[in-house]
Design a protein around this motif. Structure first.
Motif, PDB file in Angstrom:
ATOM      1  N   ILE A  84       0.828  -1.206   0.000  1.00  0.00           N
ATOM      2  CA  ILE A  84       0.000   0.000   0.000  1.00  0.00           C
ATOM      3  C   ILE A  84       0.861   1.255   0.000  1.00  0.00           C
ATOM      4  O   ILE A  84       0.531   2.236  -0.667  1.00  0.00           O
ATOM      5  CB  ILE A  84      -0.993  -0.042   1.187  1.00  0.00           C
ATOM      6  N   VAL A  85       2.003   1.217   0.689  1.00  0.00           N
ATOM      7  CA  VAL A  85       2.873   2.396   0.676  1.00  0.00           C
ATOM      8  C   VAL A  85       3.463   2.611  -0.714  1.00  0.00           C
ATOM      9  O   VAL A  85       3.481   3.718  -1.242  1.00  0.00           O
ATOM     10  CB  VAL A  85       3.985   2.252   1.732  1.00  0.00           C
ATOM     11  N   SER A  86       3.912   1.511  -1.349  1.00  0.00           N
ATOM     12  CA  SER A  86       4.588   1.699  -2.639  1.00  0.00           C
ATOM     13  C   SER A  86       3.602   1.992  -3.764  1.00  0.00           C
ATOM     14  O   SER A  86       3.964   2.644  -4.740  1.00  0.00           O
ATOM     15  CB  SER A  86       5.443   0.472  -2.970  1.00  0.00           C
ATOM     16  N   LEU A  87       2.357   1.516  -3.641  1.00  0.00           N
ATOM     17  CA  LEU A  87       1.371   1.773  -4.701  1.00  0.00           C
ATOM     18  C   LEU A  87       0.257   2.687  -4.195  1.00  0.00           C
ATOM     19  O   LEU A  87      -0.889   2.569  -4.618  1.00  0.00           O
ATOM     20  CB  LEU A  87       0.773   0.459  -5.205  1.00  0.00           C
ATOM     21  N   TYR A  88       0.620   3.581  -3.278  1.00  0.00           N
ATOM     22  CA  TYR A  88      -0.410   4.388  -2.606  1.00  0.00           C
ATOM     23  C   TYR A  88      -1.279   5.139  -3.602  1.00  0.00           C
ATOM     24  O   TYR A  88      -2.507   5.108  -3.538  1.00  0.00           O
ATOM     25  CB  TYR A  88       0.260   5.373  -1.645  1.00  0.00           C
ATOM     26  N   LYS A  89      -0.635   5.804  -4.573  1.00  0.00           N
ATOM     27  CA  LYS A  89      -1.371   6.622  -5.534  1.00  0.00           C
ATOM     28  C   LYS A  89      -2.347   5.761  -6.335  1.00  0.00           C
ATOM     29  O   LYS A  89      -3.499   6.127  -6.537  1.00  0.00           O
ATOM     30  CB  LYS A  89      -0.371   7.308  -6.476  1.00  0.00           C
ATOM     31  N   GLU A  90      -1.863   4.596  -6.776  1.00  0.00           N
ATOM     32  CA  GLU A  90      -2.686   3.717  -7.592  1.00  0.00           C
ATOM     33  C   GLU A  90      -3.889   3.192  -6.794  1.00  0.00           C
ATOM     34  O   GLU A  90      -5.010   3.146  -7.297  1.00  0.00           O
ATOM     35  CB  GLU A  90      -1.851   2.537  -8.119  1.00  0.00           C
ATOM     36  N   TYR A  91      -3.629   2.785  -5.546  1.00  0.00           N
ATOM     37  CA  TYR A  91      -4.715   2.297  -4.702  1.00  0.00           C
ATOM     38  C   TYR A  91      -5.777   3.385  -4.526  1.00  0.00           C
ATOM     39  O   TYR A  91      -6.966   3.149  -4.615  1.00  0.00           O
ATOM     40  CB  TYR A  91      -4.201   1.898  -3.319  1.00  0.00           C
ATOM     41  N   LYS A  92      -5.282   4.582  -4.261  1.00  0.00           N
ATOM     42  CA  LYS A  92      -6.180   5.694  -3.950  1.00  0.00           C
ATOM     43  C   LYS A  92      -7.077   6.000  -5.144  1.00  0.00           C
ATOM     44  O   LYS A  92      -8.302   6.017  -5.032  1.00  0.00           O
ATOM     45  CB  LYS A  92      -5.320   6.910  -3.607  1.00  0.00           C
ATOM     46  N   ILE A  93      -6.458   6.189  -6.294  1.00  0.00           N
ATOM     47  CA  ILE A  93      -7.226   6.649  -7.447  1.00  0.00           C
ATOM     48  C   ILE A  93      -8.189   5.559  -7.920  1.00  0.00           C
ATOM     49  O   ILE A  93      -9.326   5.836  -8.291  1.00  0.00           O
ATOM     50  CB  ILE A  93      -6.280   7.118  -8.574  1.00  0.00           C
ATOM     51  N   SER A  94      -7.758   4.281  -7.848  1.00  0.00           N
ATOM     52  CA  SER A  94      -8.674   3.253  -8.338  1.00  0.00           C
ATOM     53  C   SER A  94      -9.767   2.940  -7.323  1.00  0.00           C
ATOM     54  O   SER A  94     -10.788   2.359  -7.672  1.00  0.00           O
ATOM     55  CB  SER A  94      -7.923   1.990  -8.769  1.00  0.00           C
ATOM     56  N   ALA A  95      -9.557   3.337  -6.057  1.00  0.00           N
ATOM     57  CA  ALA A  95     -10.634   3.134  -5.083  1.00  0.00           C
ATOM     58  C   ALA A  95     -11.722   4.183  -5.259  1.00  0.00           C
ATOM     59  O   ALA A  95     -12.903   3.889  -5.150  1.00  0.00           O
ATOM     60  CB  ALA A  95     -10.087   3.195  -3.663  1.00  0.00           C
ATOM     61  N   PHE A  96     -11.307   5.415  -5.553  1.00  0.00           N
ATOM     62  CA  PHE A  96     -12.305   6.481  -5.614  1.00  0.00           C
ATOM     63  C   PHE A  96     -12.911   6.641  -6.993  1.00  0.00           C
ATOM     64  O   PHE A  96     -14.082   6.984  -7.118  1.00  0.00           O
ATOM     65  CB  PHE A  96     -11.671   7.807  -5.156  1.00  0.00           C
ATOM     66  N   ASP A  97     -12.113   6.426  -8.042  1.00  0.00           N
ATOM     67  CA  ASP A  97     -12.636   6.651  -9.380  1.00  0.00           C
ATOM     68  C   ASP A  97     -11.928   5.751 -10.391  1.00  0.00           C
ATOM     69  O   ASP A  97     -10.949   6.150 -11.007  1.00  0.00           O
ATOM     70  CB  ASP A  97     -12.448   8.127  -9.753  1.00  0.00           C
ATOM     71  N   PRO A  98     -12.427   4.511 -10.561  1.00  0.00           N
ATOM     72  CA  PRO A  98     -11.767   3.554 -11.452  1.00  0.00           C
ATOM     73  C   PRO A  98     -11.645   4.086 -12.881  1.00  0.00           C
ATOM     74  O   PRO A  98     -10.648   3.816 -13.560  1.00  0.00           O
ATOM     75  CB  PRO A  98     -12.683   2.341 -11.406  1.00  0.00           C
ATOM     76  N   ASP A  99     -12.655   4.854 -13.352  1.00  0.00           N
ATOM     77  CA  ASP A  99     -12.600   5.350 -14.723  1.00  0.00           C
ATOM     78  C   ASP A  99     -11.490   6.373 -14.885  1.00  0.00           C
ATOM     79  O   ASP A  99     -10.743   6.355 -15.861  1.00  0.00           O
ATOM     80  CB  ASP A  99     -13.941   5.973 -15.112  1.00  0.00           C
ATOM     81  N   LEU A 100     -11.375   7.247 -13.886  1.00  0.00           N
ATOM     82  CA  LEU A 100     -10.295   8.228 -13.922  1.00  0.00           C
ATOM     83  C   LEU A 100      -8.947   7.504 -13.878  1.00  0.00           C
ATOM     84  O   LEU A 100      -8.018   7.842 -14.599  1.00  0.00           O
ATOM     85  CB  LEU A 100     -10.406   9.191 -12.738  1.00  0.00           C
ATOM     86  N   ALA A 101      -8.874   6.461 -13.044  1.00  0.00           N
ATOM     87  CA  ALA A 101      -7.636   5.694 -12.939  1.00  0.00           C
ATOM     88  C   ALA A 101      -7.223   5.175 -14.308  1.00  0.00           C
ATOM     89  O   ALA A 101      -6.050   5.259 -14.687  1.00  0.00           O
ATOM     90  CB  ALA A 101      -7.828   4.537 -11.963  1.00  0.00           C
ATOM     91  N   THR A 102      -8.203   4.662 -15.075  1.00  0.00           N
ATOM     92  CA  THR A 102      -7.883   4.115 -16.394  1.00  0.00           C
ATOM     93  C   THR A 102      -7.325   5.201 -17.309  1.00  0.00           C
ATOM     94  O   THR A 102      -6.352   4.971 -18.020  1.00  0.00           O
ATOM     95  CB  THR A 102      -9.147   3.498 -17.006  1.00  0.00           C
ATOM     96  N   THR A 103      -7.925   6.396 -17.261  1.00  0.00           N
ATOM     97  CA  THR A 103      -7.431   7.463 -18.128  1.00  0.00           C
ATOM     98  C   THR A 103      -6.050   7.935 -17.685  1.00  0.00           C
ATOM     99  O   THR A 103      -5.298   8.471 -18.474  1.00  0.00           O
ATOM    100  CB  THR A 103      -8.366   8.688 -18.117  1.00  0.00           C
ATOM    101  N   GLN A 104      -5.701   7.722 -16.412  1.00  0.00           N
ATOM    102  CA  GLN A 104      -4.385   8.134 -15.923  1.00  0.00           C
ATOM    103  C   GLN A 104      -3.331   7.050 -16.140  1.00  0.00           C
ATOM    104  O   GLN A 104      -2.211   7.166 -15.651  1.00  0.00           O
ATOM    105  CB  GLN A 104      -4.456   8.435 -14.426  1.00  0.00           C
ATOM    106  N   GLY A 105      -3.722   5.978 -16.823  1.00  0.00           N
ATOM    107  CA  GLY A 105      -2.757   4.922 -17.106  1.00  0.00           C
ATOM    108  C   GLY A 105      -2.594   3.916 -15.986  1.00  0.00           C
ATOM    109  O   GLY A 105      -1.652   3.137 -15.970  1.00  0.00           O
ATOM    110  N   VAL A 106      -3.522   3.933 -15.014  1.00  0.00           N
ATOM    111  CA  VAL A 106      -3.480   2.931 -13.956  1.00  0.00           C
ATOM    112  C   VAL A 106      -4.448   1.822 -14.348  1.00  0.00           C
ATOM    113  O   VAL A 106      -5.581   2.090 -14.720  1.00  0.00           O
ATOM    114  CB  VAL A 106      -3.921   3.536 -12.609  1.00  0.00           C
ATOM    115  N   ASN A 107      -3.989   0.576 -14.295  1.00  0.00           N
ATOM    116  CA  ASN A 107      -4.864  -0.535 -14.653  1.00  0.00           C
ATOM    117  C   ASN A 107      -5.806  -0.838 -13.489  1.00  0.00           C
ATOM    118  O   ASN A 107      -5.453  -1.539 -12.546  1.00  0.00           O
ATOM    119  CB  ASN A 107      -4.009  -1.755 -14.996  1.00  0.00           C
ATOM    120  N   ALA A 108      -7.023  -0.278 -13.564  1.00  0.00           N
ATOM    121  CA  ALA A 108      -7.955  -0.398 -12.441  1.00  0.00           C
ATOM    122  C   ALA A 108      -8.340  -1.854 -12.186  1.00  0.00           C
ATOM    123  O   ALA A 108      -8.499  -2.274 -11.044  1.00  0.00           O
ATOM    124  CB  ALA A 108      -9.194   0.442 -12.692  1.00  0.00           C
ATOM    125  N   GLY A 109      -8.479  -2.619 -13.272  1.00  0.00           N
ATOM    126  CA  GLY A 109      -8.837  -4.039 -13.117  1.00  0.00           C
ATOM    127  C   GLY A 109      -7.763  -4.782 -12.339  1.00  0.00           C
ATOM    128  O   GLY A 109      -8.045  -5.548 -11.412  1.00  0.00           O
TER     129      GLY A 109
END
Lengths: 315, 490
Positions: free
Chosen positions: A165-190
């Motif tokens: 969770i510390v190393s992927l904090y940003k990814e965890y955060k963005i995909s928890a609150f807004d999976p669609d936004l995460a996808t547009t930011q290049g984070v694989n929400a799935g």
């Protein structure tokens, strides 16, 4: 009430379980998937049964792997049913875990009904017995520390969860609150979804193998929900959730030792009392949270009315 | 990623297969060498099947009838839970019953009774069950905590409390609390007449309640806010619904156990949802599927050795769910996939015909006249849209099967009379819609092609007539934007 060295160990093991569980649990609460812990703890039965049937022993590692695999499969199947069949996620979770549990029961009864592998023993790992299973003796400053196996296992799970969770904090955060936004930011929400589910499955299985399922189901959700009532910041919420979890472990054990004699009973289980303790902390936060508490809410309604000008107050 | 499901399924099946092999095959296991295994397996004779099917044994009759009735009642009330997106309420509720059972036992023993008096235990279970549900509602309504977290919270805390109370009750003098936890794990195969009458009564109550409050429950499921604005006691109705769920859960719990009652509340309703969009039909179907699973599962369990009835019933319901999910006539996966493929074919055909028509227009000298049905070169057509050559050939082949193509020799394509008429009609619909969007929806002419594209394929004849009237156009209008080649590539 007498406090022995193994009481300290029980509290430490409970706290480690709480820390390991509260970290992924916070995200479960935010993603509205709180029932996952309960679902996984029921669904792993066929994994345990198959692992037992394949290896023929109750060796910890095989059982652990079997349970963890089926735990992740629970999340995968739930996802398939809810996305392909367009079924509400709660319902698909329910269908998956009841089916897996029934399948596991069938396997056990068909093949191993006389062996010590029943749902009861899976669901009630006993935290009271963990200090007896000693993995290593370490001498620190002349005091012999007998480190229980459960403490090592749960400590390792807690560290892995924390590092992830510390190393992927940003990814965890963005995909928890807004999976669609995460996808547009290049984070694989799935991928993040399945990573979290794997964490939950591994934590659940490791915990109830060591200390019983009821503690981990409570520790996953209740401290995180308590923290959710107290803060809007994710980082603080994670810290508070682990804090409340660890505190509940201590309070729960004290309650288990202190409460029954008070009411004339011989004793009770620590695991149940730890779950109750998490509930007590939630109750306090629910009522008295400075921002979201019930008391504050009622107070604010009164205040708002009092602040209105006279004519509007009458309307 | 596409192959992931396949791989996982294979892994699961292999694992399950090895599990079965371990159970029935020759692989040595410690227990087997100890001689404890009874590996004899005999298929039931016709006589046995007949006996079970006609419910001749007292025990079989009881189990089959009880699970049948329970399936009926829980399928019905489960449908409302599913539509309220609260399927897992049964899960939370059944766990919340445990402290009530323990407390009732302690109180009854303290009062000098046996402690295992069934109505007393049921009452205790119902009281903490209702308290749990009430707490879920209260937490949800007065804080930012959502439904699922509230349920999970009540489930774990109540269950933990229940375990603690049972552990305390364990050493009460004068009474044995042993086996009390099996109250919530059920005893499907060893039910007694009392269970049957209790369940029948509860099922009747659920049936009556759902029938009398059908309209209210329906509104609650689909538009709670509207109900509130009409002045209906929404919260009370919600509680009545949950009270019915509690009744079914508490009585079902001790008869068939935790897992089966959770499955019964969710699976039949979810399966029924695939077959119909009509609530009444769904309720009926859910009840039928629940009852069918109970009946089939209990019968199979009675016929074959060492199959726990509860597990077989859950698996039967799950199989019915899977079948419904695939073949369901209203929302099934197959039906939706077919519909999707059909729409895709239709869109492809319409794109082809419009492209041909627009090329014919470009070849036409006199702009005010409708273009002649002249043959169109394949090259020009392939440049019109972002088709690959293979896709385009396939589209032409398919259009040929529908008699839209007169001839196609690989170089030039000519439309048949019906194909030409269809092409003119499609182009006209497209332009009508475009012009409507430009004049009435203020969409820029340069963007309108794409916007029109997403709707035009599903325009109904009524809609087209309305557009004609609104825009006062009878013939094919000119395109509102330049028809350069490869326009839709942009």
């Amino acid at each position: 009430m007498n406090w022995y060295a193994y009481d300290t160990w029980i509290v430490i093991i409970g706290a480690l379980c709480a820390i390991a569980a509260a970290l992924p649990g916070t995200f479960l609460v935010l993603r509205r998937m709180s029932m996952m812990g309960d679902a996984i703890s029921h669904a792993v039965l066929p994994g345990l049964a198959v692992a037992f049937l394949v290896t023929g022993t109750r060796a910890s590692l095989a059982m652990f792997a079997g349970a963890a695999i089926v735990g992740v499969l629970t999340a995968v199947f739930t996802q398939w049913i809810s996305s392909w069949g367009k079924v509400d996620r709660g319902a698909s979770m329910g269908i998956v875990f009841t089916t897996l549990f029934a399948f596991g029961l069938l396997l056990i009864v068909q093949a191993a009904d006389h062996v010590d592998l029943d749902p009861g023993c899976v669901l009630y790992g006993a935290i009271e017995l963990t200090p007896l299973d000693v993995l290593a003796d370490i001498e620190v400053g002349g005091i012999l520390l007998e480190i229980p196996r459960a403490a090592v296992v749960l400590g390792a799970v807690a560290v892995v969860n924390l590092l992830l969770i510390v190393s992927l904090y940003k990814e965890y955060k963005i995909s928890a609150f807004d999976p669609d936004l995460a996808t547009t930011q290049g984070v694989n929400a799935g991928l993040m979804h399945y990573l979290l589910m794997t964490q939950v499955a591994v934590t659940t299985v490791a915990s109830f193998e060591a200390v019983g399922s009821i503690i981990v189901i409570a520790m996953l959700i209740v401290p995180a929900a308590t923290a959710h009532l107290l803060t809007d910041r994710l980082g603080l919420m994670l810290v508070l959730a682990t804090g409340f979890g660890a505190l509940s472990s201590f309070v729960g054990h004290v309650l288990a030792l202190w409460l029954p004699p008070l009411m004339g009973f011989a004793g009770t289980t620590t695991s149940g009392m730890m779950a109750v303790a998490t509930g007590l902390f939630f109750l306090l936060a629910w009522l008295f949270s400075p921002r979201y508490g019930v008391v504050r809410r009622i107070g604010r309604q009164r205040l708002d009315v009092a602040e209105l000008p006279e004519e509007e107050r009458l309307a | 990623m596409k192959r992931l499901p396949l791989i996982l399924t294979t892994v699961v099946l292999t694992l399950a297969g090895t599990g079965m092999a371990g159970a029935h095959g020759d692989s040595p296991s410690p227990a087997r060498s100890a001689g404890l295994y009874n590996t004899q397996f005999a298929w039931p004779s016709m006589e046995d099947i007949f006996r079970v099917a006609t419910l001749q044994d007292y025990n079989t009759r009881l189990v089959v009838l009880t699970t049948f009735i329970l399936g009926l009642a829980s399928g019905l009330i489960g449908s409302f839970l599913l539509l309220r997106k609260r399927s897992l309420m049964g899960d939370a509720l059944s766990h919340a019953c445990l402290p009530g059972i323990g407390l009732a036992f302690i109180i009854m023993v303290a009062a000098g009774e046996t402690g295992k008096y069934l109505p007393g235990l049921l009452a205790g279970a119902a009281i903490t069950g209702v308290a749990g549900v009430g707490l879920v509602m209260a937490v949800r309504n007065t804080s930012r905590i959502k439904d699922d977290t509230a349920m999970s919270l009540v489930l774990s805390v109540f269950f933990g409390g229940g375990i603690s109370i049972l552990a305390m009750a364990q050493d009460m003098p004068g009474a044995s609390a042993a086996g009390l936890e099996y109250f919530i794990y059920g005893k499907t195969a060893s039910m007694v007449m009392q269970d049957f009458w209790l369940l029948t009564g509860v099922a009747g109550l659920v049936l009556l309640g759902s029938l009398l409050l059908m309209k209210e429950f329906t509104l609650l499921c689909f538009d709670e806010g509207y109900g509130k604005s009409l002045g209906w006691p929404v919260h009370t109705l919600d509680l009545v619904m949950l009270a019915l769920v509690t009744l079914v859960t508490v009585v079902g719990l001790q008869a068939v156990g935790l897992i089966l009652i959770i499955a019964f509340l969710i699976t039949p309703a979810a399966a029924a949802r695939f077959w119909t969009e009509n609530l009444k039909k769904m309720l009926l179907l859910a009840a039928v599927i629940g009852a069918l699973s109970g009946w089939l599962g209990a019968a199979v369990s009675a016929l074959l050795p060492r199959l726990p009835a509860g597990a077989v019933i859950v698996l039967t319901a799950a199989s019915l769910f899977l079948l419904s999910m695939i073949f369901g006539s209203a929302r099934g996966v197959l039906k939706r996939a077919l519909g999707h493929a059909r729409l895709k074919r239709k869109v492809g055909r319409q794109h082809l015909l419009r492209a041909v028509y627009e090329i014919q227009e470009a070849h036409c000298e006199n702009e005010s006249q409708a273009p002649a049905n002249v043959p169109v070169p394949f090259d020009e057509l392939s440049r019109k849209r972002s088709w690959t050559l293979k896709q385009l050939r396939k589209l032409i082949q398919r259009a040929g099967r529908e008699d839209h193509i007169e001839s196609f020799d690989g170089e030039t394509l000519s439309l048949s009379e019906s194909g030409y008429g269809e092409a003119a009609r499609i182009t006209r619909n497209h332009r009508l819609w475009e012009i409507f969007l430009i004049t009435h929806a203020d969409i820029a002419a340069s963007h309108v092609d794409r916007d029109a594209d997403s709707v035009e394929h599903v325009l109904s004849p009524d809609m087209v007539r309305e557009l004609e009237q609104k825009l006062d156009m009878r013939t094919v209008p000119a395109s509102p934007h330049p028809l350069n080649q490869g326009e839709s590539l942009s």
